[in-house]
Design a protein around this motif. Structure first.
Motif, mmCIF file in Angstrom:
data_model
loop_
_atom_site.group_PDB
_atom_site.id
_atom_site.type_symbol
_atom_site.label_atom_id
_atom_site.label_comp_id
_atom_site.label_asym_id
_atom_site.label_seq_id
_atom_site.Cartn_x
_atom_site.Cartn_y
_atom_site.Cartn_z
ATOM 1 N N ASP A 97 0.783 -1.077 -0.041
ATOM 2 C CA ASP A 97 -0.017 0.082 -0.031
ATOM 3 C C ASP A 97 0.905 1.267 0.170
ATOM 4 O O ASP A 97 0.653 2.233 -0.723
ATOM 5 C CB ASP A 97 -0.750 -0.096 1.179
ATOM 6 N N ALA A 110 2.116 1.802 -3.408
ATOM 7 C CA ALA A 110 1.157 2.321 -4.238
ATOM 8 C C ALA A 110 0.775 3.696 -4.100
ATOM 9 O O ALA A 110 0.513 4.602 -4.888
ATOM 10 C CB ALA A 110 0.056 1.396 -4.188
ATOM 11 N N ARG A 111 0.697 4.273 -2.791
ATOM 12 C CA ARG A 111 0.591 5.516 -2.488
ATOM 13 C C ARG A 111 1.658 6.395 -2.989
ATOM 14 O O ARG A 111 1.237 7.595 -3.528
ATOM 15 C CB ARG A 111 0.688 5.720 -0.769
ATOM 16 N N GLU A 135 1.210 6.683 -6.590
ATOM 17 C CA GLU A 135 -0.127 7.798 -6.902
ATOM 18 C C GLU A 135 0.236 9.016 -6.676
ATOM 19 O O GLU A 135 0.042 9.838 -7.561
ATOM 20 C CB GLU A 135 -1.145 7.351 -6.171
ATOM 21 N N ASN A 152 -0.030 10.208 -10.322
ATOM 22 C CA ASN A 152 -1.855 9.933 -10.243
ATOM 23 C C ASN A 152 -2.230 8.874 -11.061
ATOM 24 O O ASN A 152 -3.288 9.055 -11.442
ATOM 25 C CB ASN A 152 -2.071 11.408 -11.087
ATOM 26 N N ARG A 202 -3.577 4.862 -10.442
ATOM 27 C CA ARG A 202 -3.927 3.862 -9.433
ATOM 28 C C ARG A 202 -4.010 2.488 -10.205
ATOM 29 O O ARG A 202 -4.052 2.599 -11.416
ATOM 30 C CB ARG A 202 -5.174 4.304 -8.893
ATOM 31 N N ASN A 203 -4.037 1.403 -9.450
ATOM 32 C CA ASN A 203 -4.318 0.094 -10.078
ATOM 33 C C ASN A 203 -3.279 -0.186 -11.208
ATOM 34 O O ASN A 203 -3.388 -0.497 -12.294
ATOM 35 C CB ASN A 203 -5.681 0.156 -10.767
#
Lengths: 274, 274
Positions: free
Chosen positions: A80, A83-84, A87, A91, A93-94
């Motif tokens: 996580d 992934a943060r 992002e 910008n 996600r996934n």
DNA sequence: TGAATAGTGTCTGTGAGACAATATTAT
DNA sequence: ATAATATTGTCTCACAGACACTATTCA
């Protein structure tokens, strides 16, 4: 050691500071393939491997470039956290991500003891609106593999970063993950190792998995796909052989790519695992 | 963020407790191959995959079995920590080891936030004098791979441990490292995941590296070597095919293994990478 | 028309899978 | 002699490498 009767009793008595505290961070190697727009209307756009780097604006390694990274939150999964970070910088996600390696040398960071788990993310650059994070910049990757070392040149148009990593076979075996930094001026921490092991991982996995398609747009020509393979593998492939290999992974669509001064190419999509 | 002028100034001002502290541990998956002594004088000794487990004598997971592991020292490399744990449990040094995966779920350990980097070690059981650490025991590994899951049965003669892990393909790709625990009664923490990913790693690497020889004695017959391949890969191999594959990795010696009721086999040694 | 890529056909050699055949030992 | 493994030979089939050939577009 005292022999506790119940788990509650044990936990009540437990001192979480009995062991040395570490900080934990994640670094994320964001790889993509860029389209260099070409001058000759006939030729295909040349592609380049590219990595996203961040310019550090504070110590340690102030003003050096590094991989995007950050501290792992108290209630946050390693993944996580990665992934943060991904992002905030892109910008997006996934995105496909996988864990690479965990570095934990005591001297990694002059501030304190840091353990850093690195992840590799593969992105399709077409999904990027130009909303890069602050201080972030894509660098083109140029890899030259020698017998016992790997030279890498990164280039973002303004700056060039070079480093050399040695391949050090361990014990009697070939542990591909094992590299050492031989030369490195401009890249912070042990990030040259992360970059090189990510590329090696990708090189291997492209042959037995379908991860490449994470770097491709929904519709693509086989020529484009082949170029991506060629960049990652670092060598030219023969057309018929390539087509045989990927034949059952892709599906022909009715779309066609025209506009260039040569036969238009059919567009394909990823079929998924059979 | 304040803009520091020098690194010294920055470090002086730096508060290492600004971020949540984590504990860092290593778990080590020690794999070996055991010789089951056979009753029939003609037959070869059957071999089994085996793992070293430790019986926990305190909370959490009191009285459950787990992989050998321990906290990483303040000035210690992750790998050094793993090697230290390996040595305390087996009295062996200079063992082949490689990093597997880092687990860091917030709920991993009820005591506090723990990040655990797992290593896999391959040992030749012949090097073991029976000097196992306290509470340690070798378990035979029995692996049954289904379509979407893997069932494992561990057995040390007295106790049986069973667990099931699911293979969960991630996103659109095949990330082989990604498993989830489906059933698990007797094994502590997320150790089923470590065991399964270690085996998968070994299965892959046996095909493109020479790590198997770390589990072999100096002199071995090709039949023995083939058995080890078969255990790891979980399937029978054809003799001629196997011999072709390993032909350039091994070297015939003048030694011979006799005593069984069949043609004696030549003993080979590992030749090293060509 | 020509440069450039798209797409297909086919020959050849290598190597894995399969099976057969021979060799050698202890009881 | 027999059961069991050790070791080698060889046939076939699949497939990667290599090369040639045809198709199609835009300036």
């Amino acid at each position: 050691m005292k022999d506790y009767k119940t788990e509650e009793e044990f936990l009540k008595d437990y001192n979480p500071n009995a062991f040395a505290p570490f900080s934990v961070t994640t670094d994320i190697l964001i790889l993509s393939v860029s389209n260099e727009v070409n001058t000759n209307y006939r030729k295909l756009n040349e592609k380049h491997f590219s990595v996203l780097l961040i310019k550090r604006n504070n110590y340690p390694y102030k003003d050096k470039w590094c991989l995007p990274g950050g501290f792992v939150g108290e209630k946050e999964t390693l993944e996580d956290a990665a992934a943060r970070v991904l992002e905030t910088e892109t910008n997006l996600r996934n995105i496909y991500m996988e864990q690479l390696y965990t570095f934990g040398n005591p001297q990694r960071d002059p501030r304190m003891r840091v353990i850093s788990t690195s992840y590799m993310a593969l992105v399709d650059k077409n999904r990027l609106r130009d909303t890069l994070g602050e201080n972030a910049s894509w660098f083109t990757l140029n890899i030259m593999e020698e017998k016992d070392s790997i030279d890498v040149i990164l280039d973002n148009g303004n700056e060039q970063i070079k480093f050399t990593v040695g391949k050090s076979p361990r014990h009697m075996t070939t542990d591909r993950d094992d590299f050492t930094i031989l030369k490195n001026d401009a890249l912070a921490f042990d990030h040259p190792l992360v970059i090189v092991s990510g590329i090696e991982r990708l090189k291997n996995k492209i042959e037995y998995t379908d991860i490449v398609f994470n770097m491709m747009p929904e519709y693509f020509s086989l020529g484009d796909l082949q170029q991506v393979y060629e960049i990652i593998l670092g060598k030219k492939l023969l057309d018929p052989a390539f087509r045989r290999i990927i034949a059952n992974k892709v599906e022909k669509t009715k779309k066609v790519k025209t506009g260039a001064g040569h036969r238009p190419s059919a567009l394909f999509k990823y079929k998924g695992k059979k």
